[in-house]
Motif scaffolding. Structure first.
Motif, mmCIF file in Angstrom:
data_model
loop_
_atom_site.group_PDB
_atom_site.id
_atom_site.type_symbol
_atom_site.label_atom_id
_atom_site.label_comp_id
_atom_site.label_asym_id
_atom_site.label_seq_id
_atom_site.Cartn_x
_atom_site.Cartn_y
_atom_site.Cartn_z
ATOM 1 N N SER A 103 0.844 -1.200 0.000
ATOM 2 C CA SER A 103 0.000 0.000 0.000
ATOM 3 C C SER A 103 0.878 1.249 0.000
ATOM 4 N N VAL B 249 -4.775 2.145 -0.780
ATOM 5 C CA VAL B 249 -4.536 1.489 0.507
ATOM 6 C C VAL B 249 -5.499 0.314 0.611
ATOM 7 N N ARG B 250 -4.922 -0.875 0.723
ATOM 8 C CA ARG B 250 -5.708 -2.099 0.867
ATOM 9 C C ARG B 250 -5.308 -2.774 2.164
ATOM 10 N N THR C 8 -10.598 -1.890 0.768
ATOM 11 C CA THR C 8 -9.834 -0.919 -0.002
ATOM 12 C C THR C 8 -10.315 0.447 0.448
#
Length: 168
Positions: free
Chosen positions: A69, A123-124, A146
């Motif tokens: 991320s 961003v996961r 997510t």
């Protein structure tokens, strides 16, 4: 005679039914920089355990951000409300254990910092949790998320996901 009209399902029953938990994530601006906000919404009667749940009983909730991320947590996740604490008295092996539970909706926040190793465009991450109601619990599961920036539209299916169980 043959039985007709019966269909089989290739998924486990738990995956076919889904989870009583939904996870949503977003990035919000904060006074010292961006903040990752992760929210769990539970169906009526269900609860999960705090991030600080002590070992020896139910599984503590864990929030993980993927290593690729573009941002990573710069501090711990903190809940918006303290968990309800109770001492177990009626479960063999857990008698005397203090459990820390969240029910309804709980939101955790963590400050973000740039991740030099991050190559992904968003961003996961995931939330690993164990859900319980009364004296019955589901197997632990992991629900992916997510995060989207505050004010942006979420890509289809990116947030507010209802889980299919990923047994861990």
């Amino acid at each position: 005679p043959l039985v007709t009209g019966v269909q089989t399902c290739a998924l486990p029953i738990s995956a076919a039914l889904g989870s009583p938990a939904q996870i949503a994530a977003r990035i919000e601006p904060g006074p010292q920089g961006d903040v990752l906000v992760v929210t769990a919404t539970l169906e009526e009667g269900w609860h999960l355990y705090s991030l600080e749940q002590k070992p020896g009983g139910p599984q503590a909730t864990k929030i993980t951000v993927a290593a690729d991320s573009p941002f990573k947590p710069a501090g711990p996740f903190r809940p918006d409300a303290a968990p309800h604490k109770r001492t177990v008295k009626d479960v063999p092996g857990w008698n005397g254990l203090v459990v820390e539970e969240h029910a309804g909706t709980v939101t955790w926040r963590a400050p973000l910092a740039a991740n030099p190793a991050g190559k992904a465009p968003e961003v996961r991450g995931s939330v690993s949790l164990q859900l319980c109601r009364d004296n019955a619990c589901t197997p632990p599961e992991t629900i992916p998320f997510t995060a989207v920036a505050a004010g942006e539209a979420a890509p289809a299916g990116a947030t507010d996901r209802k889980s299919t169980r990923l047994n861990s």
